[in-house]
Structures are given as C-alpha cells and as structure tokens.
Motif scaffolding. Structure first.
Motif, PDB file in Angstrom:
ATOM      1  N   PHE A 173      -7.477  -2.320   6.561  1.00  0.00           N
ATOM      2  CA  PHE A 173      -6.365  -2.569   7.487  1.00  0.00           C
ATOM      3  C   PHE A 173      -6.518  -3.895   8.224  1.00  0.00           C
ATOM      4  N   LEU A 174      -7.724  -4.409   8.280  1.00  0.00           N
ATOM      5  CA  LEU A 174      -7.935  -5.683   8.972  1.00  0.00           C
ATOM      6  C   LEU A 174      -7.078  -6.783   8.369  1.00  0.00           C
ATOM      7  N   LEU A 175      -6.929  -6.790   7.044  1.00  0.00           N
ATOM      8  CA  LEU A 175      -6.102  -7.805   6.395  1.00  0.00           C
ATOM      9  C   LEU A 175      -4.633  -7.628   6.779  1.00  0.00           C
ATOM     10  N   ILE A 176      -4.147  -6.382   6.788  1.00  0.00           N
ATOM     11  CA  ILE A 176      -2.765  -6.129   7.211  1.00  0.00           C
ATOM     12  C   ILE A 176      -2.557  -6.612   8.642  1.00  0.00           C
ATOM     13  N   PHE A 177      -3.510  -6.310   9.506  1.00  0.00           N
ATOM     14  CA  PHE A 177      -3.434  -6.716  10.911  1.00  0.00           C
ATOM     15  C   PHE A 177      -3.333  -8.240  11.032  1.00  0.00           C
ATOM     16  N   LEU A 178      -4.210  -8.953  10.319  1.00  0.00           N
ATOM     17  CA  LEU A 178      -4.223 -10.416  10.414  1.00  0.00           C
ATOM     18  C   LEU A 178      -2.941 -11.023   9.853  1.00  0.00           C
ATOM     19  N   VAL A 179      -2.479 -10.503   8.707  1.00  0.00           N
ATOM     20  CA  VAL A 179      -1.242 -11.016   8.108  1.00  0.00           C
ATOM     21  C   VAL A 179      -0.067 -10.779   9.048  1.00  0.00           C
ATOM     22  N   GLY A 211      -5.089  -0.074  -2.070  1.00  0.00           N
ATOM     23  CA  GLY A 211      -4.584   1.288  -2.042  1.00  0.00           C
ATOM     24  C   GLY A 211      -3.317   1.503  -1.261  1.00  0.00           C
ATOM     25  N   TYR A 212      -2.605   0.426  -0.911  1.00  0.00           N
ATOM     26  CA  TYR A 212      -1.363   0.549  -0.154  1.00  0.00           C
ATOM     27  C   TYR A 212      -0.160   0.507  -1.095  1.00  0.00           C
ATOM     28  N   ASP A 213       1.041   0.644  -0.527  1.00  0.00           N
ATOM     29  CA  ASP A 213       2.254   0.700  -1.348  1.00  0.00           C
ATOM     30  C   ASP A 213       3.172  -0.475  -1.046  1.00  0.00           C
ATOM     31  N   SER A 214       4.343  -0.470  -1.674  1.00  0.00           N
ATOM     32  CA  SER A 214       5.289  -1.582  -1.517  1.00  0.00           C
ATOM     33  C   SER A 214       5.815  -1.687  -0.093  1.00  0.00           C
ATOM     34  N   ILE A 215       5.947  -0.545   0.607  1.00  0.00           N
ATOM     35  CA  ILE A 215       6.459  -0.558   1.979  1.00  0.00           C
ATOM     36  C   ILE A 215       5.517  -1.336   2.886  1.00  0.00           C
ATOM     37  N   VAL A 216       4.227  -1.132   2.734  1.00  0.00           N
ATOM     38  CA  VAL A 216       3.241  -1.853   3.543  1.00  0.00           C
ATOM     39  C   VAL A 216       3.359  -3.355   3.299  1.00  0.00           C
ATOM     40  N   CYS A 217       3.586  -3.729   2.045  1.00  0.00           N
ATOM     41  CA  CYS A 217       3.728  -5.153   1.703  1.00  0.00           C
ATOM     42  C   CYS A 217       4.891  -5.784   2.467  1.00  0.00           C
ATOM     43  N   VAL A 218       6.059  -5.131   2.431  1.00  0.00           N
ATOM     44  CA  VAL A 218       7.236  -5.665   3.120  1.00  0.00           C
ATOM     45  C   VAL A 218       7.048  -5.589   4.627  1.00  0.00           C
ATOM     46  N   LYS A 278      -1.520   6.839   6.557  1.00  0.00           N
ATOM     47  CA  LYS A 278      -0.946   7.995   5.875  1.00  0.00           C
ATOM     48  C   LYS A 278      -0.934   7.781   4.363  1.00  0.00           C
ATOM     49  N   VAL A 279      -0.532   6.600   3.939  1.00  0.00           N
ATOM     50  CA  VAL A 279      -0.470   6.289   2.503  1.00  0.00           C
ATOM     51  C   VAL A 279      -1.874   6.230   1.906  1.00  0.00           C
ATOM     52  N   LYS A 280      -2.807   5.671   2.655  1.00  0.00           N
ATOM     53  CA  LYS A 280      -4.182   5.568   2.181  1.00  0.00           C
ATOM     54  C   LYS A 280      -4.788   6.954   1.967  1.00  0.00           C
ATOM     55  N   ALA A 281      -4.494   7.876   2.915  1.00  0.00           N
ATOM     56  CA  ALA A 281      -5.048   9.218   2.818  1.00  0.00           C
ATOM     57  C   ALA A 281      -4.364  10.050   1.746  1.00  0.00           C
ATOM     58  N   ASN A 282      -3.050   9.839   1.585  1.00  0.00           N
ATOM     59  CA  ASN A 282      -2.281  10.614   0.615  1.00  0.00           C
ATOM     60  C   ASN A 282      -1.194   9.732   0.008  1.00  0.00           C
ATOM     61  N   PRO A 283      -1.409   9.177  -1.177  1.00  0.00           N
ATOM     62  CA  PRO A 283      -0.418   8.276  -1.786  1.00  0.00           C
ATOM     63  C   PRO A 283       0.973   8.889  -1.915  1.00  0.00           C
ATOM     64  N   TYR A 287       6.938   6.387   1.099  1.00  0.00           N
ATOM     65  CA  TYR A 287       8.390   6.510   1.005  1.00  0.00           C
ATOM     66  C   TYR A 287       8.908   6.027  -0.341  1.00  0.00           C
ATOM     67  N   SER A 288       8.125   5.206  -1.012  1.00  0.00           N
ATOM     68  CA  SER A 288       8.547   4.661  -2.309  1.00  0.00           C
ATOM     69  C   SER A 288       7.679   5.201  -3.443  1.00  0.00           C
ATOM     70  N   TYR A 289       7.137   6.397  -3.253  1.00  0.00           N
ATOM     71  CA  TYR A 289       6.183   6.947  -4.231  1.00  0.00           C
ATOM     72  C   TYR A 289       6.815   7.116  -5.612  1.00  0.00           C
ATOM     73  N   GLU A 290       8.105   7.465  -5.677  1.00  0.00           N
ATOM     74  CA  GLU A 290       8.752   7.701  -6.964  1.00  0.00           C
ATOM     75  C   GLU A 290       8.795   6.449  -7.829  1.00  0.00           C
ATOM     76  N   ASP A 291       8.711   5.272  -7.209  1.00  0.00           N
ATOM     77  CA  ASP A 291       8.722   4.019  -7.957  1.00  0.00           C
ATOM     78  C   ASP A 291       7.337   3.371  -8.010  1.00  0.00           C
ATOM     79  N   ARG A 292       6.320   4.121  -7.674  1.00  0.00           N
ATOM     80  CA  ARG A 292       4.973   3.566  -7.546  1.00  0.00           C
ATOM     81  C   ARG A 292       4.456   2.976  -8.850  1.00  0.00           C
ATOM     82  N   ASP A 293       4.594   3.716  -9.943  1.00  0.00           N
ATOM     83  CA  ASP A 293       4.061   3.243 -11.219  1.00  0.00           C
ATOM     84  C   ASP A 293       4.736   1.958 -11.674  1.00  0.00           C
ATOM     85  N   GLU A 294       6.058   1.924 -11.513  1.00  0.00           N
ATOM     86  CA  GLU A 294       6.799   0.724 -11.927  1.00  0.00           C
ATOM     87  C   GLU A 294       6.422  -0.475 -11.063  1.00  0.00           C
ATOM     88  N   PHE A 295       6.252  -0.238  -9.768  1.00  0.00           N
ATOM     89  CA  PHE A 295       5.885  -1.320  -8.848  1.00  0.00           C
ATOM     90  C   PHE A 295       4.477  -1.833  -9.163  1.00  0.00           C
TER      91      PHE A 295
END
Length: 527
Positions: A173-179, A211-218, A278-283, A287-295
């Motif tokens: 999470f340190l990287l997310i915090f800094l970004v 281990g994060y998802d597309s939502i965290v990126c945006v 939440k995503v880290k503990a349980n992928p 919110y975008s889990y249904e598109d996870r593989d494609e992403f």
C-alpha cells in the motif's frame, strides 16, 4: 442418447440461469457517448437558443473585441475603464498578458436568438469534427502507446517488476499512498488529471503484480489527481483563471482551499486503503471482479525468475530509466514551461526513438522491424481511447453551435437572484454541478460563467471567492461522473465498465458535495 443429453443440458442450463439472459448491462463508452450525442441534438430543438456578448483580446490590434449575440464585432480600447463600463470586473492585464485567452461572457447582454436546431446529420458530423479538434491529445496518446509497446518488447517491464515486487513485499500500500499523494499535489498545483493518463502504463502492471485490481489503478491516479484539482490551491487552469474572470486575486480564499485539500486528501487515502485492503484480502470483493481475467490479460506483466530473459540487465535498467524520466520532465514542462499536448508528444517521441535504438541493437536486439512493429502495435492499442476523447468533444460542439449553453447559464443565474446566504451558495454549488456536465472544461466554464455568476455574490453581500470555490466543488463533483469529460477515456483505456466505476466513485462525489457544501456555508456565515 448423447444428443438427448446435450439437448437436456442446454435446456436445463437455460432454466437454471434465466436471469442471465435478461441481465441489464451498462453499455460501453462508445454507446454512451453516441446516445448523449443524440440527446444533445434533441436538446437544440427543445431548449431556446440565446447568447451573451463575448469579449476577447486581439493581439494584432492590441484592442478588445466584443462579438454581440448576432455576430457583429466591435473593437474598443484595451483599458480598465472600458472593462468597467461593460461590467466586466477583470484586470485588463489578464487580457493583454495572455492570462485569459478564451472569449469571456459580458454580463447583462443575454439575447434570445432564432432557434438553431441541429439536424440528424449533426450526430455523425459532430463526432468527426470533435475528433479533429482533439487531434493534439490524440497524437499524444498514440505516441505514448507506441512508447509503451517498445518498452514492453524490450522485456524491461518484466524484469523491473520482478525486482520491484521483491523489494515492496509486505508494504504494497505504500506505493499506492505515494502515487496518490503525488497525484493530489499535481492536481491542486496544476490540474494534472488530463496528463495523468500517461501514468497508467507504468503503474497499472505494478499494482496488478501487487494483487490489486483495476479500480485501485484508477483510484490512485485519476481519482486522486481529480480530488486535488477539485480542491485546487494555485492551479492556473482552474482557480487562477476563475478568480481572474471573477475579478479577484486568486490568493483570496487560499487558506480555505488548502485546508479543504488536506481534508480531501486524507479522505481519499483512507478510502483507497479501505478498498485496497478488501481486494487484497479477498479478490472477489473487487467491484470489477467479473472482468478481472480480461483486464489482467491486457495489463499484467509476467516473468519467471529462472528465465534468462528476466534478468535485469544494464540495458533494461537504462531503458526503464529513460521511460520513467519522461514523466517528471512532462510534469515540469506543464507546470513551469507552459507545455501542451504537442510538446509533450514530441518529448515522449524523443524517448521512444532512443529506446527503439537500444531495443533494436545489441546481443538480444529485436531489429528494426521488431521495434517498429512494437511501436505501431502499442499505438494501435490506444486508438479507442483517442476516439473517445473526440466523441466527447463532439457533444459540446452540438450544444455550442445550437446556442443552448448560454441559455442554460442565463437560466441558472436567475435561480439565485432572489435567495440569500447559505441557500444561495448551496444552489450555486448545484448549478455548477449541472454546468460541469455541459461544459466539462475547467477553464472554459470559468470564463463563460464567472463574469455572469460572480457579480451575484455582491447582491447578497458575500465575497466573490466563495463563488469560485463553489465552481470548483460543483464542476469536479460532476466530472467524476460525466461521460462528456475525461472519465470515459480513462475507463476505455483500462477496459473498465462505467457501472463498476460508478459503484466505486459515488461516495467520493457525495463527499465533495457534502464537505464542499459545508465549507461554503461556513464561508458565507463567517464573512
């Protein structure tokens, strides 16, 4: 017998999943913008046409030019006295020095005009013209895509990610915090949310590897930078130009904006931390889990530690260094040198050419054809993003040419003429929220609305900087959602559904409106 079983299985699966057949799905970015273009065309028939006179500065003659609602142009001396006569409370040096470059609305000059409805052909023609008008940012995005393609082809991403994930293990999470902090600072200082599109290619693979998802990126990039812009302190494209158009110095209200930005930054960081954990503990919480593989297939970079090609060689380190260093140079150019998309594109193209040379030559080089194909392939992957930006601009073209934008502005100003105090400023906040959909450009909305709406503050005895603050909060609360703004290009770039983004961002919109409204009421009561 097998045929019977197959038929039974198909029928049985249909009976078990009837909801899936009729599940309502949110359309993609292109369909949403196409639908909004049709709505804008219909609006030009339903909303009365009208316009304010527009004031601009002509450098060739060193005079101010007034274009009345009927298109007649009159030149006047570029003096403060002439501006005062027009009721335009802006320092004349803002025009003569180039601080204000877009036409400014002149108060009390609104005129109803003959209806100018758009025909059915405007649906497609506006898309084409909007795309040609957005060519500067489109070229920037295509060059960026080409640069990414070459860096990927060099294998530097894989090797760099392997080294990075080892060093950040347990402190992801340190990287997310800094970004997020850097994006908030960039947003509040220079409104970097448009330029932030360049950071996705370098950061998204990193977030995925952690281990994060597309939502965290945006969230860490677009949401954080936009929050910074919503609570701008000295952003020249938002609060500075709005303050100038309101006839005040941008330092007025600065203390309030700094305090608001600090609170907003804390809120966004905590929200990102809650969601990412939440995503880290349980992928499956994603919110975008249904598109996870494609992403992941689109953005993740995999490497095997034992693979010879995964070694982080000196050449790969040099390529990644060149790739990364282009971004702070871009930020420096925007903030201090006045760079815009053509200059930024040229800067990235320079780095791309150097990296292409390094990737093509040497022991494991892929040759001239390999790097060219990589550049073209990377650019082609972002064609959809480029087109989205053009289509969104086409909607604004329809409304402007149908002469309905000024009518909506004039109607909005009439809503607050007979109210005062806290109610006045809260209604103003909602007005800017709606106008943010119609005019998604921060500088464009500032010069169109401030000369009309800022003087209304004088009638209820509150400082004009409070109107500027309401403009910031209202417009950006909408721009988190508005398909006419940058959000659709962002979602298209990451192949994310609008419904997934809306589910994540609506608490932030409520925060901006709620906390922003509270700040505005406090300013009104104190002053």
């Amino acid at each position: 017998m097998n045929n019977v079983n197959v038929a039974y299985s198909v029928a049985n699966s249909t009976e078990k999943d009837p909801k899936k057949r009729f599940k309502l799905r949110m359309p993609g970015a292109f369909v949403i913008l196409f639908f909004l273009t049709i709505v804008a065309v219909i609006a030009t028939w339903a909303i009365p046409a009208g316009s304010y006179s527009k004031l601009s500065y002509d450098q060739s003659s060193s005079q101010l030019k007034i274009t009345d609602p009927y298109g007649k142009v009159k030149s006047i001396p570029s003096t403060q006295e002439e501006l005062d006569k027009l009721g335009v409370k802006i320092d004349v040096t803002q025009f003569t020095s180039g601080g204000i470059t877009k036409p400014v609305s002149v108060p009390n000059t609104y005129q109803r005009l003959k209806q100018r409805p758009a025909g059915p052909e405007a649906i497609t023609s506006s898309m084409v013209r909007g795309t040609t008008e957005a060519v500067d940012i489109m070229v920037f995005i295509l060059v960026l895509g080409g640069l990414i393609g070459v860096v990927k082809a060099s294998g530097s991403f894989e090797s760099g990610l392997l080294a990075l994930t080892k060093k950040t293990k347990g402190r992801e999470f340190l990287l997310i915090f800094l970004v997020a902090i850097l994006m908030i600072i960039g947003g509040t200082l220079c409104g970097i949310e448009e330029e932030a599109v360049a950071f996705y290619p370098i950061l998204v693979p990193v977030f995925l590897a952690m281990g994060y998802d597309s939502i965290v990126c945006v969230g860490a990039i677009f949401l954080a930078s936009s929050i910074g812009t919503a609570f701008s302190t000295i952003n020249p494209f938002s609060v500075v130009i709005a303050s100038n158009a309101a006839g005040i110095n941008f330092t007025q209200g600065l203390t309030w904006r700094i305090a608001g930005c600090v609170v907003a930054a804390i809120f966004v960081i905590l929200y990102l931390r809650w969601y990412s954990q939440k995503v880290k503990a349980n992928p499956k919480f994603s919110y975008s889990y249904e598109d996870r593989d494609e992403f992941n297939k689109m953005w993740s970079v995999t490497s095997t530690e034992g693979n010879e090609n995964s070694s982080f060689t000196v050449r790969k380190k040099l390529i990644l260094t060149l790739f990364v260093v282009g971004f702070p140079i871009m930020v420096w150019g925007v903030m201090s040198q006045g760079w815009w998309f053509p200059t930024m594109a040229a800067s990235f193209l320079t780095f791309a050419i150097i990296i292409m040379f390094l990737t093509a030559t040497g022991r494991n080089g892929i040759g001239e054809k390999g790097v060219v194909d990589a550049f073209v392939g990377g650019a082609s992957s972002l064609v959809g993003v480029s087109l989205i930006i053009g289509l969104a601009r086409g909607i604004n073209l329809v409304m402007n040419e149908g002469l309905i934008s000024d009518t909506i502005l004039q109607f909005s100003s009439s809503l607050v003429t007979h109210v005062s105090g806290p109610i006045f400023i809260l209604v103003m906040l909602l007005i800017f929220f709606v106008l943010g959909f119609i005019v998604p450009s921060s500088s464009g909305l500032a010069v169109l609305s401030m000369p009309i709406l800022a003087p209304l503050a004088d009638t209820v005895d509150i400082p004009r900087f409070v109107i500027v603050t309401a403009y910031q909060f209202g417009q950006y609360a909408m721009l988190f959602l508005a398909p006419t703004g940058l959000v659709m290009a962002t979602l298209q770039m990451l192949n994310m559904k609008y419904s997934h983004w809306f589910r994540f961002v609506w608490p932030v919109v409520l925060f901006v409106l709620g906390f922003g409204g509270l700040m505005l009421v406090m300013q009104v009561l104190i002053y």
